[in-house]
Motif scaffolding. Sequence first.
Motif, PDB file in Angstrom:
ATOM      1  N   PHE A 162      -6.759   0.902  -0.190  1.00  0.00           N
ATOM      2  CA  PHE A 162      -5.854   0.018  -0.887  1.00  0.00           C
ATOM      3  C   PHE A 162      -5.796  -1.195  -0.417  1.00  0.00           C
ATOM      4  N   LEU A 220       2.117   1.795  -3.529  1.00  0.00           N
ATOM      5  CA  LEU A 220       1.005   2.235  -4.328  1.00  0.00           C
ATOM      6  C   LEU A 220       0.732   3.802  -4.139  1.00  0.00           C
ATOM      7  N   ARG A 221       0.748   4.299  -3.073  1.00  0.00           N
ATOM      8  CA  ARG A 221       0.259   5.725  -2.717  1.00  0.00           C
ATOM      9  C   ARG A 221       1.230   6.501  -3.431  1.00  0.00           C
ATOM     10  N   GLU A 258       0.977  -1.129   0.117  1.00  0.00           N
ATOM     11  CA  GLU A 258      -0.070   0.095   0.289  1.00  0.00           C
ATOM     12  C   GLU A 258       0.878   1.164  -0.101  1.00  0.00           C
ATOM     13  N   SER A 293      -2.557   3.718  -8.623  1.00  0.00           N
ATOM     14  CA  SER A 293      -3.547   3.674  -7.286  1.00  0.00           C
ATOM     15  C   SER A 293      -5.022   3.870  -7.917  1.00  0.00           C
ATOM     16  N   TYR A 294      -5.319   4.792  -8.771  1.00  0.00           N
ATOM     17  CA  TYR A 294      -6.424   5.036  -9.431  1.00  0.00           C
ATOM     18  C   TYR A 294      -6.912   3.860 -10.212  1.00  0.00           C
TER      19      TYR A 294
END
Length: 329
Positions: free
Chosen positions: A173, A145-146, A142, A152-153
């Motif tokens: 997430f 991903l951020r 996560e 992320s989208y």
Amino acid sequence: MTRSSSPVPALIELLADKTRAPSTIRLRPEILDPAMAAEIVSSDAFSALAKRFSCLLVEPVAADAALVEELARQGCKTVPVAALHVLSKDAPAAVPATAAWLAGDWWTAPPAKPNAAQSASRTLALQLVQLVNDDADTHEIEAVLRRDPTMSYQLLRVVNSLGMGMSRQITSFSQAILIMGRAQLRRWLNLMLFSSRQGDERSAMLLARVAVRARTMELLAKASGMDKATQEAAFMAGMFSLLGVLFGMPLAEVLKPLKISDAIRQAVLEHGGDIGCLLDTATWAEQWMPGQDRLDQLHLSAHDFHGLLVESYLWMSEVIQEPNGGKHA
């Protein structure tokens, strides 16, 4: 490994349009026994594929007349040879005005130097692949991903679109990772590596090619009786085999930081082992010549091979229509 002396040309070739986007499949039904070819092109899978991609026969057509008629019924067009242009990575040239579709290995040419944002995005994607391969904690995944809003989208979009029998939307997430599952997350991240990148005209074809190759290897593994873990490893090997083309670097260098199994590494770098045999077969099919002796080793008939090749192209067509969310059945 040496190439077979008795090639069995593959039925399908993927073509791009003038924008370099994969858009058409060329068929060579004359290379198969007419009865076998007729059975393949009348299958539900081929009919579904023909609805997603236009199908071409290039003159002169030497196939059985009844077979050509069946292909025409499914929307397959016969075009003059001038409509097809072979574009080479080594000798790029202007596309003639008469050409509507592009064949050749142009998509393997070295990429243009990516900008900083593109480089960072692919680096993060590779980091995520490694974390998932290492079965890292969800919070670690996560955190990476951020750092990439686009990725992320797309992850949330894919999981929300899957439905999964849930009555509410996924908004975090950690939820998305849990719902998707590690195996599907790994697969999705590999596809994300190849998804469209601004300024890289190869990327759409690369995504299509890697999807066909990986899915073909997975289906070959399944058809030849290999277990589920080997099928998944075959898919991963197909994905990893084109990372060198994607990055414009030696494949061994791209794979160096990734902790992948010895079987996958041996298959991708040396075409060794059972998975290497699958990779040989899949890559030879892209050149229209998987050896019959290779199919014999996998206990596959030419009919079964072409049937799973159609399935692979159909799966690819779904992936590139929704490039960040190809579903796998």
